[in-house]
Scaffold this motif. Structure first.
Motif, PDB file in Angstrom:
ATOM      1  N   PHE A 217       0.837  -1.201   0.000  1.00 24.85           N
ATOM      2  CA  PHE A 217       0.000   0.000   0.000  1.00 24.85           C
ATOM      3  C   PHE A 217       0.872   1.251   0.000  1.00 24.85           C
ATOM      4  O   PHE A 217       1.716   1.438   0.881  1.00 24.85           O
ATOM      5  N   PHE A 218       0.637   2.142  -0.949  1.00 23.05           N
ATOM      6  CA  PHE A 218       1.398   3.388  -0.978  1.00 23.05           C
ATOM      7  C   PHE A 218       0.520   4.527  -1.479  1.00 23.05           C
ATOM      8  O   PHE A 218      -0.516   4.290  -2.093  1.00 23.05           O
ATOM      9  N   ALA A 258       3.928  -9.959   7.542  1.00 26.01           N
ATOM     10  CA  ALA A 258       3.037  -8.816   7.275  1.00 26.01           C
ATOM     11  C   ALA A 258       1.865  -9.170   6.366  1.00 26.01           C
ATOM     12  O   ALA A 258       2.020  -9.887   5.379  1.00 26.01           O
ATOM     13  N   LYS A 259       0.699  -8.620   6.697  1.00 24.34           N
ATOM     14  CA  LYS A 259      -0.447  -8.668   5.784  1.00 24.34           C
ATOM     15  C   LYS A 259      -0.399  -7.440   4.867  1.00 24.34           C
ATOM     16  O   LYS A 259      -0.796  -7.493   3.719  1.00 24.34           O
ATOM     17  N   ILE A 260       0.045  -6.311   5.462  1.00 25.67           N
ATOM     18  CA  ILE A 260       0.122  -5.087   4.646  1.00 25.67           C
ATOM     19  C   ILE A 260       1.538  -4.502   4.758  1.00 25.67           C
ATOM     20  O   ILE A 260       2.079  -4.364   5.864  1.00 25.67           O
ATOM     21  N   ILE A 261       2.101  -4.174   3.611  1.00 34.39           N
ATOM     22  CA  ILE A 261       3.388  -3.479   3.576  1.00 34.39           C
ATOM     23  C   ILE A 261       3.076  -2.013   3.272  1.00 34.39           C
ATOM     24  O   ILE A 261       2.505  -1.699   2.221  1.00 34.39           O
ATOM     25  N   LEU A 262       3.379  -1.152   4.223  1.00 37.41           N
ATOM     26  CA  LEU A 262       2.990   0.265   4.132  1.00 37.41           C
ATOM     27  C   LEU A 262       4.162   1.120   3.693  1.00 37.41           C
ATOM     28  O   LEU A 262       5.238   1.069   4.320  1.00 37.41           O
ATOM     29  N   TRP A 263       3.958   1.893   2.693  1.00 33.83           N
ATOM     30  CA  TRP A 263       4.979   2.854   2.242  1.00 33.83           C
ATOM     31  C   TRP A 263       5.128   3.949   3.292  1.00 33.83           C
ATOM     32  O   TRP A 263       4.127   4.402   3.869  1.00 33.83           O
ATOM     33  N   GLN A 264       6.366   4.403   3.509  1.00 28.89           N
ATOM     34  CA  GLN A 264       6.556   5.438   4.535  1.00 28.89           C
ATOM     35  C   GLN A 264       6.315   6.838   3.960  1.00 28.89           C
ATOM     36  O   GLN A 264       7.235   7.621   3.772  1.00 28.89           O
ATOM     37  N   GLY A 265       5.067   7.118   3.674  1.00 34.33           N
ATOM     38  CA  GLY A 265       4.680   8.449   3.199  1.00 34.33           C
ATOM     39  C   GLY A 265       3.632   9.011   4.130  1.00 34.33           C
ATOM     40  O   GLY A 265       2.996   8.261   4.883  1.00 34.33           O
ATOM     41  N   HIS A 266       3.452  10.306   4.081  1.00 33.90           N
ATOM     42  CA  HIS A 266       2.462  10.936   4.962  1.00 33.90           C
ATOM     43  C   HIS A 266       2.039  12.288   4.401  1.00 33.90           C
ATOM     44  O   HIS A 266       2.713  12.847   3.544  1.00 33.90           O
TER      45      HIS A 266
END
Ligand code: 13P
Length: 405
Positions: A217-218, A258-266
């Protein structure tokens, strides 16, 4: 970065010093002024014919109305909720990014879309409208800092690295937030994924988990985390991918779990909201309802009473009983408008410092007047055009989202 707004009478050099501090959000902000007096202009505004710089708010208003009338039904103006009042008043349709994408897709018989929003929204409108429709972004500098945190090359490299660890056959579905470049929408479309917005991220994640075991997810870690958590995925089954570090700064074990790999954005605007602000609002306004955007941090969303897209926030407050009090965690132009539109309720921003979305704020009425008057002369300036190959796959990813509703 916070938007930079003008105290009168400062020189260019003084303004640059004043606004080099990203936390500077002067409280005398948001009053309409000519573009040349808006210090945002000094650092990151696009070139515009000089004649528009000193036009008063009244003159711009008059000129926009005249140009708009001459363009008639050839033109539709879309306005995101974060636009300032002087701009949103000209929108034929207002909404969150999902609703505006849907409006773009549904238009018939138009030649032009003027998108009062940011670059990724205008790109999506171009993808969703027929080839001949020309989409215009009044100020091409109106981007999105969160979208910029997902550089396509970094995402492609991450995708490869993740597959090196999990194996080429790993069933990972890529999901991109609307706030991303068209090339990333195409990337997910081609790989069996889809686009989501803050109003359908839960449905998008469900769709993805029906087709795969993991989601990449990103770019917004917070929307991904908040949505995953609300679906029952524990925090330790969501791993953060720091694109500045080799292997995303994570480990093969964490990736496997992990079920979700999260992009480090905000989003810089939404990251300003804190649990302390919520506690203060509850102390000072007993009975207050706290509603925030899902781009806020997880702990802020947990401490709030409810959360949702800009459209959901507006609808919830509109439909609330008279006499209720609302502390809102989203961009200030929308919060101020909600306060005005709901005089029977108390509506205020959780963040006491005036802080508009710095990129949405770049659509000053001078840019609207300029681009519309150019159109009246038959000239398309600031056109946003997505190349055919990117368009093909990003349309697939956007249509998957539109089908979800
Ligand atoms: P919405 O889709 O909720 O309007 O959000 C768009 C956005 O960019 C928020 O920062």
């Amino acid at each position: 970065m916070a938007a930079t707004l003008a105290p009168a009478g400062k020189s260019y050099a003084e303004l640059l010093v004043l606004y080099s501090d990203p936390d500077t959000c002067p409280a005398d902000a948001l009053a309409p002024v000519p573009l040349a007096q808006e210090p945002a202009f000094v650092s990151w505004q696009q070139d515009i014919p000089r004649v528009y710089l000193e036009m008063s708010p009244e003159e711009l208003d008059h000129r926009i109305a005249a140009a708009r009338a001459r363009l008639g039904s050839k033109l539709v103006i879309l306005g995101h909720h974060y636009q300032r009042d002087e701009v949103i008043k000209y929108a034929d349709f207002t909404g969150d990014s999902f609703k505006l994408a849907r409006h773009a897709a549904e238009q018939e018989g138009i030649e032009y879309v003027l998108f009062c929003g940011v670059h990724f929204m205008a790109e999506s409108a171009d993808i969703l409208t027929p080839e001949h429709v020309r989409v215009i972004l009044p100020n091409m500098a109106a981007g999105c800092s969160m979208a910029d945190m997902a550089d396509p090359d970094d995402v492609y490299a991450a995708w490869d690295e993740i597959h090196e660890v999990l194996g080429e056959d790993a069933r990972i579905i890529p999901v991109t937030y609307m706030n991303s470049a068209a090339s990333l929408k195409a990337f997910v479309g081609e790989r069996g994924g889809l686009v989501c917005t803050s109003s359908n991220a839960d449905r998008a994640l469900r769709w993805a988990f029906e087709r795969g075991e993991k989601v990449f997810f990103f770019p917004d870690q917070h929307l991904g985390r908040n949505t995953g958590y609300a679906m029952g995925i524990p925090l330790d089954e969501m791993v953060l991918w720091n694109w500045r570090l080799p292997m995303g700064g994570t480990t093969p074990e964490a990736l496997r779990k992990a079920k979700i790999i999260l992009w480090q954005g905000h989003c810089s605007t939404h990251q300003r909201f804190t649990v302390e602000q919520i506690e203060k609002a509850r102390r000072e306004h007993p009975g207050v309802h706290v509603i925030v955007h899902p781009e806020c941090r997880w702990e802020v969303v947990q401490a709030a009473d409810s959360y949702g897209s800009t459209e959901k926030i507006a609808k919830t407050i509109r439909e609330a009983p008279a006499g209720t009090t609302w502390a809102v965690g989203t961009e200030i132009n929308l919060v101020n408008r909600l306060a005005k539109q709901n005089p029977d309720k108390t509506v205020f921003c959780l963040d006491p410092v005036v802080c508009p979305c710095s990129t949405m704020y770049r659509i000053h009425p001078a840019y609207v007047a300029w681009t519309l008057e150019a159109l009246v002369q038959g000239q398309v300036v600031n056109e946003v055009r997505v190349d055919p190959e990117t368009r093909k796959w990003s349309l697939v990813a956007l249509e998957r989202m539109l089908e979800l509703g």
